[in-house]
Scaffold this motif. Structure first.
Motif, short mmCIF file in Angstrom:
data_model
loop_
_atom_site.label_atom_id
_atom_site.label_comp_id
_atom_site.label_asym_id
_atom_site.label_seq_id
_atom_site.Cartn_x
_atom_site.Cartn_y
_atom_site.Cartn_z
N GLN A 116 70.60 38.80 73.96
CA GLN A 116 70.42 40.25 73.84
C GLN A 116 69.26 40.61 74.75
OE1 GLN A 116 69.61 39.78 69.48
NE2 GLN A 116 68.13 41.41 69.82
N LYS A 117 68.83 41.86 74.68
CA LYS A 117 67.79 42.29 75.61
C LYS A 117 66.54 41.44 75.45
CE LYS A 117 65.38 46.50 77.09
NZ LYS A 117 65.96 46.80 78.39
N GLY A 118 66.08 40.86 76.54
CA GLY A 118 64.87 40.04 76.49
C GLY A 118 65.07 38.69 75.82
N ARG A 119 66.32 38.31 75.63
CA ARG A 119 66.58 37.02 74.99
C ARG A 119 67.70 36.32 75.73
NH1 ARG A 119 67.83 36.10 68.59
NH2 ARG A 119 65.62 35.71 68.48
N TYR A 120 67.40 35.16 76.27
CA TYR A 120 68.38 34.42 77.06
C TYR A 120 68.44 32.98 76.59
CZ TYR A 120 67.37 38.48 79.88
OH TYR A 120 67.17 39.76 80.27
N ARG A 121 69.48 32.30 76.99
CA ARG A 121 69.61 30.89 76.58
C ARG A 121 68.75 29.99 77.46
NH1 ARG A 121 75.88 30.19 74.48
NH2 ARG A 121 75.53 31.46 72.62
N GLN A 122 68.66 30.33 78.73
CA GLN A 122 67.61 29.73 79.54
C GLN A 122 66.59 30.83 79.76
OE1 GLN A 122 68.53 27.54 83.16
NE2 GLN A 122 66.57 28.08 84.05
N PHE A 123 65.44 30.67 79.16
CA PHE A 123 64.41 31.69 79.29
C PHE A 123 63.14 30.99 79.75
CE2 PHE A 123 61.95 30.78 75.40
CZ PHE A 123 62.84 29.92 74.77
N TYR A 124 62.13 31.78 80.05
CA TYR A 124 60.94 31.19 80.65
C TYR A 124 59.71 31.48 79.82
CZ TYR A 124 64.05 30.41 84.53
OH TYR A 124 65.10 29.96 85.29
N GLN A 125 58.86 30.51 79.75
CA GLN A 125 57.60 30.72 79.04
C GLN A 125 56.43 30.28 79.92
OE1 GLN A 125 57.90 28.63 75.23
NE2 GLN A 125 58.59 30.52 74.24
N LEU A 274 61.00 46.79 75.57
CA LEU A 274 61.64 45.49 75.34
C LEU A 274 62.82 45.53 74.37
CD1 LEU A 274 58.55 43.13 75.17
CD2 LEU A 274 60.10 43.56 77.06
N GLY A 275 63.15 46.68 73.83
CA GLY A 275 64.24 46.67 72.87
C GLY A 275 63.79 46.06 71.56
N SER A 276 64.73 45.46 70.89
CA SER A 276 64.47 44.97 69.54
C SER A 276 63.52 43.77 69.51
CB SER A 276 65.79 44.63 68.88
OG SER A 276 65.56 43.93 67.69
N GLN A 277 63.63 42.93 70.54
CA GLN A 277 62.76 41.75 70.62
C GLN A 277 61.52 42.17 71.40
OE1 GLN A 277 63.74 38.98 69.00
NE2 GLN A 277 65.61 40.06 68.43
N ASN A 278 60.54 42.73 70.69
CA ASN A 278 59.46 43.39 71.41
C ASN A 278 58.17 42.59 71.50
OD1 ASN A 278 58.68 43.60 68.77
ND2 ASN A 278 57.97 45.71 68.94
N THR A 308 58.14 35.02 79.48
CA THR A 308 58.00 35.55 80.84
C THR A 308 59.06 36.59 81.15
OG1 THR A 308 57.30 33.30 81.39
CG2 THR A 308 57.52 34.85 83.20
N ASP A 309 60.28 36.36 80.69
CA ASP A 309 61.35 37.33 80.93
C ASP A 309 60.97 38.70 80.37
OD1 ASP A 309 63.83 35.24 81.48
OD2 ASP A 309 62.43 34.52 79.97
N ARG A 310 60.43 38.67 79.17
CA ARG A 310 60.06 39.94 78.53
C ARG A 310 58.85 40.56 79.20
NH1 ARG A 310 60.61 38.23 72.15
NH2 ARG A 310 62.70 37.33 72.35
N LEU A 311 57.91 39.73 79.60
CA LEU A 311 56.74 40.26 80.31
C LEU A 311 57.20 41.02 81.55
CD1 LEU A 311 53.74 40.52 80.91
CD2 LEU A 311 53.78 38.19 81.81
N LEU A 312 58.14 40.44 82.28
CA LEU A 312 58.63 41.11 83.48
C LEU A 312 59.38 42.39 83.15
CD1 LEU A 312 58.24 38.10 84.90
CD2 LEU A 312 59.40 39.40 86.67
N LEU A 313 60.17 42.34 82.08
CA LEU A 313 60.87 43.55 81.66
C LEU A 313 59.88 44.68 81.42
CD1 LEU A 313 63.60 42.56 79.03
CD2 LEU A 313 63.95 43.74 81.20
#
Length: 422
Positions: A116-125, A274-278, A308-313
């Motif tokens: 979902q928004k800001g949530r991926y299966r390969q994500f970055y930290q 960030l949507g729901s995952q804030n 990191t994905d969310r930070l960029l968003l």
RNA sequence: GUGAGCGUAGCUCAGCUGGUAGAGCAUCGGUCUGUGGCACCGAGGGUCGCGGGUUCAAACCCCGUCGCUCACCCCA
């Protein structure tokens, strides 16, 4: 359209990749000034490492990790990095290093969740950990200060720091039981999910998003009122240490962690867009983890991980995500002799640090300049028979259309001056 | 695992009560063999996500399926 990226993973393309580089470079710069050094970790580990740290029974292990059989052992793509950092700390005997060990890392993590928004299966930290003998509240505060300094460097807007203390193994179990008992009294007023959590994980009821549960949850006992003396003192001192650093925060008694090894300080930073995952970052103290993974019981730990994905968003959302780049020079040439000169000039310009596009094939100047324009080059350097004969180059400013003829040695200072005035 | 919304060109979308596909932008070429942005002309690019059904005829109606998005669950 035969192949496509699998669910929950994505490509990071230019120009966005430039923003990723800027963010990661800022992390290296800021964390470096706080005395943190990078640790580069493997992408996979024994499944058992993660299973041990997270607890066997949760469906994190059974459903959300990418685990597979490698000959006779089970390995998993890392769902987070803290377990690996701790494993490395123990494996390399880092408890013999002087003081507390301060490490940071960055890279992809893998969790098999529904995207979902800001949530991926390969994500970055991007994360950091402090491991060692001390659990001084000043460490907690400094870690948070570093985090905020990083966000400040990136000009992230609207970030809000939430903190809480979730006690330790002396006081939390009693609180959890108290909470469970209070929840039982209002069980019928709760939704199905929260009812289930009364049994599985009462703390998780606290971050329920259901509107009709909010009034009920507000009346539940706060953990801050049930901390033991040591946890109370630690939490008070963390807050004092934050104040010493001029850090503003919100105390959020409903901010919890699910796993047993977490204790005392817990914090989270939320950001807009960030949507729901804030939450853009989560962290906390985990003094029990080193022992849980086979290290010394006296080793304390605290850390955080930034999504990191969310930070960029959030950066993109607030307009702080623009990265300027582009071509300094489009080197238009025509004729075989000019090409020879252009190849050499391009190399000298590049050696001097300019971003240069050199056409690979001969093009008429009209076409060449058209391309230069669409590539958003700042200057076109024009090299044809006339310039060659006169021993000069023509340089055209593509924004205002002005054009000069310069000797090659003057070209460099001309470009440098115009670059600086941008 | 659950729910909702959406799948037509590289992108954004149009396509009426069913009559076998279009625009803008982008790309490439031309007008234009020493100078970009503009204009005009032209070209390439789609088995309308996929499969089945209804029908003389389906992008459109029905069923299924896959994918995408968002939210729930979970959240190390």
């Amino acid at each position: 359209m035969k192949f496509q990226a699998i669910k929950g993973v994505r490509d990071i393309l230019p120009p966005e990749s430039a923003l990723w580089n800027r963010v990661e470079q800022a992390a290296r710069d800021v964390f470096g000034t706080f005395g943190f050094a990078e640790i580069r970790l493997p992408i996979f580990e024994q499944t058992e490492l993660f299973a041990r740290s997270v607890g066997q029974e949760t469906d994190i292990v059974s459903k959300e990790m990418y685990s597979f059989q490698d000959h006779d052992s089970s390995i998993s793509l890392r769902p987070e990095a803290t377990a690996s950092v701790v494993r490395a700390y123990i494996e390399h005997g880092m408890q013999t290093l002087p003081g507390n060990v301060k490490l940071y890392y960055m890279g992809p993590m893998f969790r098999r969740e529904r995207p979902q928004k800001g949530r991926y299966r390969q994500f970055y930290q991007i994360g950091a950990e402090v491991l060692g003998p001390s659990d001084a509240p000043g460490i907690d505060a400094e870690v948070i200060e570093m985090l905020l300094a990083f966000f400040e460097r990136l000009q992230l807007k609207g970030a809000v720091l939430n903190i809480n203390s979730i006690g330790d193994k002396n006081c939390r179990p009693a609180y959890v039981e108290l909470l469970r008992a209070e929840l039982q009294k209002v069980r019928e007023q709760l939704g199905a999910d929260s009812q289930r959590r009364i049994d599985t994980n009462p703390l998780r009821v606290l971050d329920s998003k259901l509107e009709h549960e909010q009034a009920i949850i507000e009346k539940l006992p706060h953990i801050a009122d049930h901390l033991c003396a040591e946890c109370r003192a630690h939490y008070d001192e963390v807050k004092r240490q934050l104040a010493l650093r001029g850090i503003t925060y919100q105390e959020n008694w409903r901010l919890v962690r699910g796993l047993d090894y977490y204790m005392r300080t817990t914090f989270e930073i939320t950001a807009p867009g960030l949507g729901s995952q804030n939450a853009v970052c989560g962290g906390g103290r985990y003094d029990g983890l080193v022992e849980l993974l086979g290290g010394q019981a006296t080793t304390k730990g605290i850390g955080f991980a930034i999504g990191t994905d969310r930070l960029l968003l959030s950066l993109q959302e607030s307009g702080a995500g623009e990265v300027e780049g582009g071509l300094d020079v489009y080197l238009a040439w025509f004729g075989a002799a000019a090409q020879t000169a252009a190849i050499k000039l391009a190399r000298r310009l590049r050696d001097a640090g300019f971003v240069v596009e050199l056409p690979a094939v001969e093009m008429k100047f009209g076409k060449s300049l058209g391309l230069a324009d669409r590539l958003k080059a700042r200057h076109a350097v024009i090299l044809g028979e006339d310039e060659l004969a006169a021993g000069v180059v023509a340089v055209k400013n593509l924004a205002d259309g002005t054009q000069n003829k310069l000797a090659e040695q003057d070209l460099f200072s001309y470009l440098r001056a115009s670059h600086a005035s941008d």
